[in-house]
Design an enzyme around this catalytic site. Structure first.
Site, PDB file in Angstrom:
ATOM      1  N   GLU A   1       9.351   4.627  49.556  1.00  0.00           N
ATOM      2  CA  GLU A   1       9.411   4.360  51.001  1.00  0.00           C
ATOM      3  C   GLU A   1      10.871   4.267  51.442  1.00  0.00           C
ATOM      4  OE1 GLU A   1       7.793   0.481  51.760  1.00  0.00           O
ATOM      5  OE2 GLU A   1       7.941   0.668  53.936  1.00  0.00           O
TER       6      GLU A   1
ATOM      7  N   ASP B   1      -4.085   3.699  52.516  1.00  0.00           N
ATOM      8  CA  ASP B   1      -5.269   4.128  51.766  1.00  0.00           C
ATOM      9  C   ASP B   1      -5.149   5.569  51.281  1.00  0.00           C
ATOM     10  OD1 ASP B   1      -6.467   1.673  51.976  1.00  0.00           O
ATOM     11  OD2 ASP B   1      -7.916   2.254  53.510  1.00  0.00           O
TER      12      ASP B   1
ATOM     13  N   ARG C   1       8.671  -6.064  62.138  1.00  0.00           N
ATOM     14  CA  ARG C   1       9.089  -4.958  61.265  1.00  0.00           C
ATOM     15  C   ARG C   1       9.195  -5.372  59.800  1.00  0.00           C
ATOM     16  NH1 ARG C   1      10.521  -0.765  64.899  1.00  0.00           N
ATOM     17  NH2 ARG C   1      11.268  -1.653  66.823  1.00  0.00           N
TER      18      ARG C   1
ATOM     19  N   TYR D   1      19.845   3.949  64.902  1.00  0.00           N
ATOM     20  CA  TYR D   1      19.501   5.066  64.011  1.00  0.00           C
ATOM     21  C   TYR D   1      20.608   6.100  63.834  1.00  0.00           C
ATOM     22  CZ  TYR D   1      14.882   3.024  64.571  1.00  0.00           C
ATOM     23  OH  TYR D   1      13.826   2.156  64.583  1.00  0.00           O
TER      24      TYR D   1
ATOM     25  N   HIS E   1      13.532   3.676  54.941  1.00  0.00           N
ATOM     26  CA  HIS E   1      13.791   3.377  56.357  1.00  0.00           C
ATOM     27  C   HIS E   1      15.277   3.534  56.604  1.00  0.00           C
ATOM     28  CE1 HIS E   1       9.742   1.929  56.839  1.00  0.00           C
ATOM     29  NE2 HIS E   1       9.887   1.318  55.684  1.00  0.00           N
TER      30      HIS E   1
ATOM     31  N   ARG F   1      17.446   8.935  70.122  1.00  0.00           N
ATOM     32  CA  ARG F   1      16.757   7.655  70.050  1.00  0.00           C
ATOM     33  C   ARG F   1      17.681   6.531  69.569  1.00  0.00           C
ATOM     34  NH1 ARG F   1      12.505   6.234  65.225  1.00  0.00           N
ATOM     35  NH2 ARG F   1      11.698   4.393  66.281  1.00  0.00           N
TER      36      ARG F   1
ATOM     37  N   ASN G   1       8.997   8.049  55.189  1.00  0.00           N
ATOM     38  CA  ASN G   1       9.423   7.092  56.201  1.00  0.00           C
ATOM     39  C   ASN G   1       8.299   7.069  57.232  1.00  0.00           C
ATOM     40  OD1 ASN G   1      10.458   5.592  58.274  1.00  0.00           O
ATOM     41  ND2 ASN G   1      12.464   6.588  58.299  1.00  0.00           N
TER      42      ASN G   1
ATOM     43  N   ARG H   1      15.586  -6.988  61.373  1.00  0.00           N
ATOM     44  CA  ARG H   1      15.283  -6.696  62.777  1.00  0.00           C
ATOM     45  C   ARG H   1      14.180  -7.638  63.284  1.00  0.00           C
ATOM     46  NH1 ARG H   1      14.545  -0.415  63.430  1.00  0.00           N
ATOM     47  NH2 ARG H   1      14.525  -1.071  65.624  1.00  0.00           N
TER      48      ARG H   1
ATOM     49  N   PRO I   1       6.385   9.001  63.248  1.00  0.00           N
ATOM     50  CA  PRO I   1       6.609   9.153  64.685  1.00  0.00           C
ATOM     51  C   PRO I   1       8.005   8.770  65.157  1.00  0.00           C
ATOM     52  CG  PRO I   1       5.134   7.302  64.239  1.00  0.00           C
ATOM     53  CD  PRO I   1       5.296   8.059  62.952  1.00  0.00           C
ATOM     54  N   ASN I   2       8.476   9.561  66.094  1.00  0.00           N
ATOM     55  CA  ASN I   2       9.747   9.348  66.806  1.00  0.00           C
ATOM     56  C   ASN I   2      10.990   9.666  65.978  1.00  0.00           C
ATOM     57  OD1 ASN I   2       8.551   8.383  69.294  1.00  0.00           O
ATOM     58  ND2 ASN I   2       7.957   6.583  68.120  1.00  0.00           N
TER      59      ASN I   2
ATOM     60  N   ALA J   1       6.995   3.737  62.724  1.00  0.00           N
ATOM     61  CA  ALA J   1       6.223   2.602  63.268  1.00  0.00           C
ATOM     62  C   ALA J   1       4.912   2.373  62.507  1.00  0.00           C
ATOM     63  CB  ALA J   1       5.951   2.829  64.742  1.00  0.00           C
TER      64      ALA J   1
HETATM   65  C1  DQA Z   1      12.094   3.007  60.806  1.00  0.00           C
HETATM   66  C2  DQA Z   1      11.904   1.517  61.119  1.00  0.00           C
HETATM   67  C3  DQA Z   1      10.609   1.282  61.870  1.00  0.00           C
HETATM   68  O1  DQA Z   1      10.414  -0.104  62.144  1.00  0.00           O
HETATM   69  C4  DQA Z   1      10.611   2.029  63.185  1.00  0.00           C
HETATM   70  O2  DQA Z   1       9.377   1.876  63.853  1.00  0.00           O
HETATM   71  C5  DQA Z   1      10.974   3.464  63.032  1.00  0.00           C
HETATM   72  C6  DQA Z   1      12.005   3.856  62.073  1.00  0.00           C
HETATM   73  C7  DQA Z   1      13.477   3.283  60.173  1.00  0.00           C
HETATM   74  O3  DQA Z   1      13.642   4.376  59.646  1.00  0.00           O
HETATM   75  O4  DQA Z   1      14.376   2.443  60.217  1.00  0.00           O
HETATM   76  O5  DQA Z   1      10.488   4.307  63.769  1.00  0.00           O
HETATM   77  O6  DQA Z   1      11.109   3.406  59.896  1.00  0.00           O
END
Ligand code: DQA
Length: 141
Positions: free
Chosen positions: A97, A86, A110, A22, A99, A17, A73, A106, A9-10, A76
């Site tokens: 993974e 799961d 997180r 970011y 980020h 954003r 990624n 942060r 998300p986002n 949130a």
């Molecule tokens: C994120 C870090 C997460 O804490 C955050 O909620 C995101 C982006 C990152 O890519 O740094 O949406 O995954």
């Protein structure tokens, strides 16, 4: 090798954003970066983004028997989603993974990641380059 890259998300709001965290490049630019990195590394890549937890679970389940690796990624959902953890456990597809930001530097909330419990590797704080590093994992796997 077929790799599925999942963004949560986002992340579709990249560029708009919180650019101080970011960066100013768009999500489209990230997708192009991932596609060109995969090409250079000789990997076949599919990209998926969703703002919905259940859709991410569905796409992980449908990766079973099709993909050799997942780069995710979870955004949130990293910090909240037992369902995504799961699903990754269920399909048992090697997962890296990523980020964009350094989640360890942060807010306190997180620092915890469900996906880290299953990830072969967690890469954070490298911006777009983190995705390339994640893909590279599968060239050595
Ligand atoms: C994120 C870090 C997460 O804490 C955050 O909620 C995101 C982006 C990152 O890519 O740094 O949406 O995954």
């Amino acid at each position: 090798m077929k790799i599925l890259v999942i963004n949560g998300p986002n992340l579709n709001m990249l560029g708009i954003r919180e650019p101080d965290i970011y960066g100013s490049q768009s999500f489209k630019a990230l997708e192009e970066y991932v596609r060109s990195s995969a090409k250079e590394l000789g990997l076949s890549v599919s990209l998926f983004q969703s703002n919905h937890e259940g859709e991410i679970v569905d796409v992980i389940q449908s990766a079973y028997g099709i993909y050799d690796g997942i780069v995710i990624n979870p955004a949130a959902y990293t910090h909240t989603s037992v369902a995504i953890l799961d699903a990754l456990k269920a399909v048992a597809i090697p997962t890296v993974e990523v980020h964009l930001s350094d989640i360890n530097e942060r807010e306190e909330f997180r620092k915890f990641s469900y996906v880290s419990m299953i990830a072969k590797k967690t890469i954070c704080g490298l911006g777009f380059e983190g995705y390339r590093k994640a893909l590279e994992y599968f060239t050595f796997a």
